[in-house]
Write an enzyme that holds these catalytic residues in place. Structure first.
Site, PDB file in Angstrom:
ATOM      1  N   ASP A 294     -11.707   7.752  11.307  1.00 58.37           N
ATOM      2  CA  ASP A 294     -12.758   7.308  12.234  1.00 58.37           C
ATOM      3  C   ASP A 294     -13.974   8.188  12.003  1.00 58.37           C
ATOM      4  O   ASP A 294     -13.901   9.219  11.315  1.00 58.37           O
ATOM      5  CB  ASP A 294     -12.267   7.453  13.682  1.00 58.37           C
ATOM      6  CG  ASP A 294     -13.346   7.055  14.690  1.00 58.37           C
ATOM      7  OD1 ASP A 294     -13.997   6.011  14.487  1.00 58.37           O
ATOM      8  OD2 ASP A 294     -13.579   7.804  15.669  1.00 58.37           O
ATOM      9  N   SER A 295     -15.089   7.794  12.605  1.00 61.78           N
ATOM     10  CA  SER A 295     -16.297   8.615  12.525  1.00 61.78           C
ATOM     11  C   SER A 295     -16.132   9.928  13.297  1.00 61.78           C
ATOM     12  O   SER A 295     -16.928  10.840  13.127  1.00 61.78           O
ATOM     13  CB  SER A 295     -17.474   7.832  13.089  1.00 61.78           C
ATOM     14  OG  SER A 295     -17.160   7.389  14.395  1.00 61.78           O
TER      15      SER A 295
ATOM     16  N   CYS B  66     -11.929   2.656  13.225  1.00 57.31           N
ATOM     17  CA  CYS B  66     -13.328   2.671  13.672  1.00 57.31           C
ATOM     18  C   CYS B  66     -13.817   1.238  13.556  1.00 57.31           C
ATOM     19  O   CYS B  66     -13.706   0.631  12.480  1.00 57.31           O
ATOM     20  CB  CYS B  66     -14.135   3.591  12.748  1.00 57.31           C
ATOM     21  SG  CYS B  66     -15.921   3.532  12.997  1.00 57.31           S
TER      22      CYS B  66
ATOM     23  N   GLU C 204     -18.451  10.993  24.921  1.00 56.38           N
ATOM     24  CA  GLU C 204     -18.391  12.313  24.252  1.00 56.38           C
ATOM     25  C   GLU C 204     -18.775  13.436  25.213  1.00 56.38           C
ATOM     26  O   GLU C 204     -18.326  14.571  25.065  1.00 56.38           O
ATOM     27  CB  GLU C 204     -19.311  12.321  23.027  1.00 56.38           C
ATOM     28  CG  GLU C 204     -18.909  11.247  22.035  1.00 56.38           C
ATOM     29  CD  GLU C 204     -18.532  11.751  20.654  1.00 56.38           C
ATOM     30  OE1 GLU C 204     -19.054  12.793  20.271  1.00 56.38           O
ATOM     31  OE2 GLU C 204     -17.729  11.080  19.991  1.00 56.38           O
TER      32      GLU C 204
ATOM     33  N   CYS D  73     -15.052  -0.891  20.265  1.00 57.22           N
ATOM     34  CA  CYS D  73     -15.491   0.415  19.779  1.00 57.22           C
ATOM     35  C   CYS D  73     -14.395   1.394  20.204  1.00 57.22           C
ATOM     36  O   CYS D  73     -13.862   1.290  21.322  1.00 57.22           O
ATOM     37  CB  CYS D  73     -16.827   0.790  20.416  1.00 57.22           C
ATOM     38  SG  CYS D  73     -17.307   2.505  20.127  1.00 57.22           S
TER      39      CYS D  73
ATOM     40  N   HIS E 148     -14.327   4.290  21.296  1.00 62.84           N
ATOM     41  CA  HIS E 148     -14.522   5.111  22.498  1.00 62.84           C
ATOM     42  C   HIS E 148     -14.305   4.323  23.801  1.00 62.84           C
ATOM     43  O   HIS E 148     -14.031   4.911  24.830  1.00 62.84           O
ATOM     44  CB  HIS E 148     -15.950   5.667  22.546  1.00 62.84           C
ATOM     45  CG  HIS E 148     -16.195   6.782  21.588  1.00 62.84           C
ATOM     46  ND1 HIS E 148     -16.053   6.652  20.235  1.00 62.84           N
ATOM     47  CD2 HIS E 148     -16.598   8.066  21.799  1.00 62.84           C
ATOM     48  CE1 HIS E 148     -16.360   7.797  19.640  1.00 62.84           C
ATOM     49  NE2 HIS E 148     -16.687   8.669  20.569  1.00 62.84           N
TER      50      HIS E 148
HETATM   51  N1  DGL Z   1     -15.988   4.918  16.017  1.00 57.01           N
HETATM   52  C1  DGL Z   1     -17.155   4.116  16.243  1.00 57.01           C
HETATM   53  C2  DGL Z   1     -16.751   2.664  16.428  1.00 57.01           C
HETATM   54  O1  DGL Z   1     -15.638   2.347  16.786  1.00 57.01           O
HETATM   55  C3  DGL Z   1     -17.932   4.606  17.454  1.00 57.01           C
HETATM   56  C4  DGL Z   1     -18.628   5.931  17.268  1.00 57.01           C
HETATM   57  C5  DGL Z   1     -19.719   5.896  16.218  1.00 57.01           C
HETATM   58  O2  DGL Z   1     -20.764   5.254  16.417  1.00 57.01           O
HETATM   59  O3  DGL Z   1     -19.500   6.480  15.183  1.00 57.01           O
HETATM   60  O4  DGL Z   1     -17.543   1.787  16.194  1.00 57.01           O
END
Ligand code: DGL
Length: 270
Positions: free
Chosen positions: A11-12, A74, A153, A185, A187
């Site tokens: 993931d990011s 992600c 976050e 997403c 989060h």
């Molecule tokens: N992990 C990203 C997503 O699910 C969200 C956080 C980001 O923008 O990197 O799209």
């Protein structure tokens, strides 16, 4: 690589831990190597080219760790980079979008599905494509919610500011009579209670992580890759800020997060 090798999950940043958590719950014997690209987060507002480059580097890093399958945990990277990765990675690789779309199709009763996500995911229109391909009669109503990631976050899961943003972002979707809402997403499942409190029981909240873990289990079985290990052993890597990641991971995961490894040269994995 064999059936007892770990599964690569990336993931990011921290958000993909909501997907890792679901994999741990549903496939408790499988080991995970998790990579969070904390140095380059967020992905949600970056171009497709950039996300493809980052995702390829991470996939190559995970392949070097001998993983047997990769989960793109992600939504943005699943939306923008899955196809490119599938063309050059030979092990099974799955994203979160298709499983999320399938779950939404099961949930809807009036064919009006809402999708929320980052700008990258929403602008890619990928959920609409998957949903319409399965059922052309489905109406998809989407909304980018760029402030949700920073609110999560910052740990503002129960906060009047977050509640106000949920009201603003979802107003149009509610007016369009959606009966299910994809939390598109990584989060957003962490805002599930706050969103539910505002939207009420009549709108089903769909968490793609749940269906992704099911899909992973099916893929492993299909390829004869389910582990025979008695115990799982999870390893975590980040591209920056190991301490902050560890703190966050401790609040999300059902396991003890002992060690986080810092990788400062992820861009060299090509
Ligand atoms: N992990 C990203 C997503 O699910 C969200 C956080 C980001 O923008 O990197 O799209």
């Amino acid at each position: 690589m064999n059936s007892n090798s770990p599964i690569g999950v990336f993931d990011s940043g921290v958000g993909g831990l909501t997907v890792a958590r679901e994999i741990m719950r549903q496939l408790p014997h499988e080991s995970i190597i998790y990579f969070g690209d904390t140095a380059r987060v967020p992905y949600g507002n970056k171009s497709a080219d950039t996300i493809i480059t980052y995702s390829k580097q991470i996939a190559h890093f995970l392949m070097k760790q001998d993983v047997k399958a990769i989960v793109i945990a992600c939504n943005t990277a699943s939306a923008l980079a899955l196809e490119a990765l599938q063309q050059e990675i030979t092990i099974p690789i799955i994203g979160v979008v298709e499983p999320g779309a399938k779950a939404a199709l099961k949930a809807t009763r009036n064919n009006n599905i809402g999708v929320i996500g980052t700008e990258g995911t929403i602008n890619s229109d990928i959920y609409t494509k998957f949903l319409k391909a399965q059922n052309p009669a489905i109406n998809v109503h989407k909304k980018a919610c760029p402030l949700f990631v920073p609110l999560v976050e910052e740990g503002m899961l129960k906060d009047p500011v977050t509640d106000e943003m949920i009201r603003r972002y979802t107003k149009d979707l509610i007016d369009l009579n959606i009966d299910s809402l994809v939390l598109g997403c990584t989060h957003y499942p962490l805002l599930r209670n706050a969103i539910h409190n505002i939207l009420g029981d009549s709108i089903t909240l769909v968490n793609p992580a749940y269906e992704t873990a099911i899909s992973l289990g099916e893929t492993l079985k299909e390829h004869n890759l389910l582990t025979t290990n008695a115990e799982a052993n999870h390893v975590f890597y980040v591209s920056d800020g190991a301490d902050k990641f560890k703190e966050f991971a401790g609040t999300i995961l059902p396991c003890n997060v002992v060690e986080i490894n810092d990788i400062h040269n992820i861009e060299t994995y090509n």
